[in-house]
Design a protein around this motif. Structure first.
Motif, PDB file in Angstrom:
ATOM      1  N   ASP A   1       0.766  -0.988  -0.090  1.00  0.00           N
ATOM      2  CA  ASP A   1       0.090   0.059  -0.087  1.00  0.00           C
ATOM      3  C   ASP A   1       1.052   1.171  -0.001  1.00  0.00           C
ATOM      4  O   ASP A   1       2.000   1.431   0.697  1.00  0.00           O
ATOM      5  CB  ASP A   1      -0.739   0.045   1.183  1.00  0.00           C
ATOM      6  N   VAL A   2       0.296   2.271  -0.878  1.00  0.00           N
ATOM      7  CA  VAL A   2       1.254   3.478  -0.858  1.00  0.00           C
ATOM      8  C   VAL A   2       0.408   4.578  -0.457  1.00  0.00           C
ATOM      9  O   VAL A   2       0.884   5.768  -0.518  1.00  0.00           O
ATOM     10  CB  VAL A   2       1.965   3.734  -2.184  1.00  0.00           C
ATOM     11  N   SER A   3      -0.696   4.390  -0.188  1.00  0.00           N
ATOM     12  CA  SER A   3      -1.545   5.310  -0.036  1.00  0.00           C
ATOM     13  C   SER A   3      -1.299   6.358   1.204  1.00  0.00           C
ATOM     14  O   SER A   3      -0.683   6.038   2.341  1.00  0.00           O
ATOM     15  CB  SER A   3      -3.077   4.973   0.272  1.00  0.00           C
ATOM     16  N   SER A   4      -1.787   7.706   0.945  1.00  0.00           N
ATOM     17  CA  SER A   4      -1.168   8.812   2.029  1.00  0.00           C
ATOM     18  C   SER A   4      -2.659   9.139   2.617  1.00  0.00           C
ATOM     19  O   SER A   4      -2.672  10.151   3.624  1.00  0.00           O
ATOM     20  CB  SER A   4      -0.860   9.847   1.445  1.00  0.00           C
ATOM     21  N   ASN A   5      -3.613   8.318   2.354  1.00  0.00           N
ATOM     22  CA  ASN A   5      -4.865   8.687   3.110  1.00  0.00           C
ATOM     23  C   ASN A   5      -5.101   7.596   4.346  1.00  0.00           C
ATOM     24  O   ASN A   5      -5.161   6.319   4.181  1.00  0.00           O
ATOM     25  CB  ASN A   5      -5.928   8.411   2.393  1.00  0.00           C
ATOM     26  N   PRO A   6      -4.984   8.047   5.532  1.00  0.00           N
ATOM     27  CA  PRO A   6      -5.122   7.148   6.583  1.00  0.00           C
ATOM     28  C   PRO A   6      -6.296   6.340   6.685  1.00  0.00           C
ATOM     29  O   PRO A   6      -6.173   4.992   7.230  1.00  0.00           O
ATOM     30  CB  PRO A   6      -4.727   7.756   8.098  1.00  0.00           C
ATOM     31  N   VAL A   7      -7.243   6.884   6.364  1.00  0.00           N
ATOM     32  CA  VAL A   7      -8.612   6.139   6.543  1.00  0.00           C
ATOM     33  C   VAL A   7      -8.764   4.996   5.407  1.00  0.00           C
ATOM     34  O   VAL A   7      -9.163   3.850   5.808  1.00  0.00           O
ATOM     35  CB  VAL A   7      -9.734   6.952   6.000  1.00  0.00           C
ATOM     36  N   HIS A   8      -7.950   5.228   4.230  1.00  0.00           N
ATOM     37  CA  HIS A   8      -7.921   4.157   3.234  1.00  0.00           C
ATOM     38  C   HIS A   8      -6.996   3.137   3.768  1.00  0.00           C
ATOM     39  O   HIS A   8      -7.453   1.857   3.673  1.00  0.00           O
ATOM     40  CB  HIS A   8      -7.430   4.523   2.021  1.00  0.00           C
ATOM     41  N   VAL A   9      -5.881   3.122   4.416  1.00  0.00           N
ATOM     42  CA  VAL A   9      -4.931   2.403   5.111  1.00  0.00           C
ATOM     43  C   VAL A   9      -5.465   1.575   6.016  1.00  0.00           C
ATOM     44  O   VAL A   9      -5.529   0.375   6.035  1.00  0.00           O
ATOM     45  CB  VAL A   9      -3.862   3.029   5.487  1.00  0.00           C
ATOM     46  N   ALA A  10      -6.136   2.144   6.932  1.00  0.00           N
ATOM     47  CA  ALA A  10      -7.088   1.411   8.102  1.00  0.00           C
ATOM     48  C   ALA A  10      -7.939   0.622   7.641  1.00  0.00           C
ATOM     49  O   ALA A  10      -8.405  -0.650   8.109  1.00  0.00           O
ATOM     50  CB  ALA A  10      -7.307   2.661   9.074  1.00  0.00           C
ATOM     51  N   ALA A  11      -9.125   1.145   6.669  1.00  0.00           N
ATOM     52  CA  ALA A  11      -9.951   0.221   6.106  1.00  0.00           C
ATOM     53  C   ALA A  11      -9.461  -0.970   5.305  1.00  0.00           C
ATOM     54  O   ALA A  11     -10.065  -2.177   5.329  1.00  0.00           O
ATOM     55  CB  ALA A  11     -10.765   1.007   5.038  1.00  0.00           C
ATOM     56  N   ALA A  12      -8.389  -0.737   4.762  1.00  0.00           N
ATOM     57  CA  ALA A  12      -7.723  -1.825   3.950  1.00  0.00           C
ATOM     58  C   ALA A  12      -7.089  -2.960   5.003  1.00  0.00           C
ATOM     59  O   ALA A  12      -7.415  -4.167   4.810  1.00  0.00           O
ATOM     60  CB  ALA A  12      -6.666  -1.437   2.921  1.00  0.00           C
ATOM     61  N   ILE A  13      -6.566  -2.621   5.886  1.00  0.00           N
ATOM     62  CA  ILE A  13      -6.108  -3.540   7.028  1.00  0.00           C
ATOM     63  C   ILE A  13      -7.256  -4.309   7.694  1.00  0.00           C
ATOM     64  O   ILE A  13      -7.340  -5.454   7.887  1.00  0.00           O
ATOM     65  CB  ILE A  13      -5.336  -2.784   7.959  1.00  0.00           C
ATOM     66  N   ASP A  14      -8.526  -3.523   8.065  1.00  0.00           N
ATOM     67  CA  ASP A  14      -9.406  -4.339   8.409  1.00  0.00           C
ATOM     68  C   ASP A  14     -10.104  -5.363   7.470  1.00  0.00           C
ATOM     69  O   ASP A  14     -10.691  -6.392   8.087  1.00  0.00           O
ATOM     70  CB  ASP A  14     -10.677  -3.125   8.627  1.00  0.00           C
ATOM     71  N   ALA A  15     -10.192  -4.990   6.314  1.00  0.00           N
ATOM     72  CA  ALA A  15     -10.793  -5.777   5.358  1.00  0.00           C
ATOM     73  C   ALA A  15     -10.004  -7.159   4.859  1.00  0.00           C
ATOM     74  O   ALA A  15     -10.454  -7.943   4.711  1.00  0.00           O
ATOM     75  CB  ALA A  15     -11.230  -5.039   3.992  1.00  0.00           C
ATOM     76  N   ILE A  16      -8.655  -6.673   4.727  1.00  0.00           N
ATOM     77  CA  ILE A  16      -7.879  -7.823   4.113  1.00  0.00           C
ATOM     78  C   ILE A  16      -6.472  -8.279   5.234  1.00  0.00           C
ATOM     79  O   ILE A  16      -5.890  -9.231   4.428  1.00  0.00           O
ATOM     80  CB  ILE A  16      -7.537  -7.769   2.746  1.00  0.00           C
ATOM     81  N   GLY A  17      -6.426  -7.446   6.188  1.00  0.00           N
ATOM     82  CA  GLY A  17      -5.217  -7.882   7.073  1.00  0.00           C
ATOM     83  C   GLY A  17      -4.931  -9.126   7.279  1.00  0.00           C
ATOM     84  O   GLY A  17      -4.024  -9.724   7.367  1.00  0.00           O
ATOM     85  N   ASP A  18      -5.939  -9.810   7.704  1.00  0.00           N
ATOM     86  CA  ASP A  18      -5.773 -11.421   8.173  1.00  0.00           C
ATOM     87  C   ASP A  18      -5.802 -12.396   7.040  1.00  0.00           C
ATOM     88  O   ASP A  18      -5.488 -13.302   7.204  1.00  0.00           O
ATOM     89  CB  ASP A  18      -6.965 -11.770   9.019  1.00  0.00           C
ATOM     90  N   ARG A  19      -5.831 -11.346   5.716  1.00  0.00           N
ATOM     91  CA  ARG A  19      -5.456 -12.571   4.497  1.00  0.00           C
ATOM     92  C   ARG A  19      -4.127 -12.288   4.109  1.00  0.00           C
ATOM     93  O   ARG A  19      -3.749 -13.004   3.134  1.00  0.00           O
ATOM     94  CB  ARG A  19      -6.454 -12.270   3.309  1.00  0.00           C
ATOM     95  N   ALA A  20      -3.282 -11.470   4.686  1.00  0.00           N
ATOM     96  CA  ALA A  20      -2.033 -11.397   3.928  1.00  0.00           C
ATOM     97  C   ALA A  20      -1.059 -11.827   5.076  1.00  0.00           C
ATOM     98  O   ALA A  20      -1.066 -11.724   6.256  1.00  0.00           O
ATOM     99  CB  ALA A  20      -1.822  -9.614   3.937  1.00  0.00           C
ATOM    100  N   LYS A  21      -0.063 -12.475   4.153  1.00  0.00           N
ATOM    101  CA  LYS A  21       1.104 -13.182   4.953  1.00  0.00           C
ATOM    102  C   LYS A  21       2.214 -12.084   5.409  1.00  0.00           C
ATOM    103  O   LYS A  21       2.983 -11.978   6.417  1.00  0.00           O
ATOM    104  CB  LYS A  21       1.818 -14.108   4.168  1.00  0.00           C
TER     105      LYS A  21
END
Length: 346
Positions: A88-108
């Motif tokens: 992830d390269v986003s500078s939008n912290p809302v986008h970063v947090a939402a991505a982690i919530d959605a797929i963080g547990d799917r990422a090694k």
């Protein structure tokens, strides 16, 4: 095959990261060499998916998932898969947090590309990754770039911990640069040819440059090895005067340089660093830490830093292709510069 998700993948840096993942693997030149890799790297390319708004194509060979990260359920199409690597390269912290919530547990493993602008102070030369960071913005505050990236970093560390790497680049340079900062000098010297060029007083000033392709290679390498930690991805410090001399040489400029003092430039509404009516890379003297960050971790991990001249040559070829006299996002227009030169000489 390694499955990689790039959140973005159609922009300047993120597309190059996607391309690095799809390039045929070779003997490790960067992080792998220092992280105990055997040297026998699988020749298979990664399978890369880019999640972006659309409007620009993904690199050849990548799968594009069109999704607006401000829209409803933007990660629905990628949330039911396991990912070896997420970038992830986003500078939008809302986008970063939402991505982690959605797929963080799917990422090694997760790599977040941040910035050296997260540091709270720029007055101490040689500071490393342990330096104090800016305070992240609160939920009701509008964050500037540095604080937004600091907030995004906090989300990554809190949720992903030892499955994550944070990369903090400084001045990224090379072909395709959308900020128009680094390319200004080599392009301006080429445009001026035998005429004068306005320059700031470079004494006590410098820059740290990393080529976009060296950075992309590093991000791919630490993702491949699932390295965890924080690394400043910055070049070796170079004096601003030396950088401009090298740019003049590459451009073949044989005119004069006219040096203006800080006070004179400020009085004539010329801005520092970036933006319209600026002199790019020129910084206030009280910011020596900004261009002298430690890159020891990057070096230890084998991060590549190609010669400055090579990056300048690549950049000039790109600037010529885009037009030396085009409207820029950073720097002086040539007519503005000529007017300032006339005032300086008066």
């Amino acid at each position: 095959m390694t499955d990689v998700l790039v959140l973005g993948g159609t922009g300047w840096l993120s597309a190059r990261i996607a391309e690095q993942w799809m390039a045929p693997a070779a003997a490790p030149r960067t992080a792998a060499a220092s992280l105990g890799a055997s040297g026998a790297v699988a020749a298979a390319r990664a399978s890369v998916t880019c999640l972006a708004r659309g409007g620009r194509p993904a690199p050849d060979g990548a799968t594009l998932v069109v999704a607006d990260r401000d829209g409803p359920e933007p990660y629905a199409e990628v949330a039911d898969r396991e990912w070896d690597e997420v970038v992830d390269v986003s500078s939008n912290p809302v986008h970063v947090a939402a991505a982690i919530d959605a797929i963080g547990d799917r990422a090694k493993h997760w790599t977040y590309v941040s910035t050296v602008s997260v540091y709270a102070a720029n007055d101490r030369p040689g500071a490393d990754e342990s330096a104090e960071l800016l305070t992240p913005a609160g939920p009701d505050e509008e964050a500037d770039y540095g604080r937004a990236k600091a907030e995004a970093e906090a989300s990554v560390r809190s949720a992903l911990g030892f499955r994550s790497a944070i990369v903090r680049p400084g001045l990224i340079a090379g072909p395709g640069d959308p900020t128009d900062r680094f390319g200004y000098w080599v392009a301006r010297f080429a445009l001026a040819a035998g005429a004068d060029v306005l320059v700031p007083d470079a004494g006590g000033r410098g820059a740290q440059v990393i080529d976009v392709d060296d950075l992309a290679e590093f991000v791919q390498a630490i993702g491949r090895e699932r390295w965890t930690g924080v690394a400043n991805a910055v070049g070796d410090p170079v004096a601003l005067g030396g950088l401009m001399r090298e740019a003049r040489s590459v451009a073949g400029h044989d005119g004069r340089t006219a040096t203006a003092s800080d006070d004179w430039l400020e009085a004539h509404d010329v801005a520092y660093w970036t933006g319209s009516r600026s002199l790019p890379l020129w910084l206030p003297r009280e910011m020596p830490g900004f261009w002298t960050r430690s890159n020891a971790v990057y070096r230890l991990l084998g991060g590549r830093l190609r010669p400055l001249r090579e990056t300048l040559e690549r950049t000039l070829a790109d600037e010529r292709a885009r037009g030396l006299d085009r409207e820029r996002r950073a720097g002086l227009s040539r007519p503005d510069e000529l007017a300032l030169l006339a005032e300086l000489a008066a």
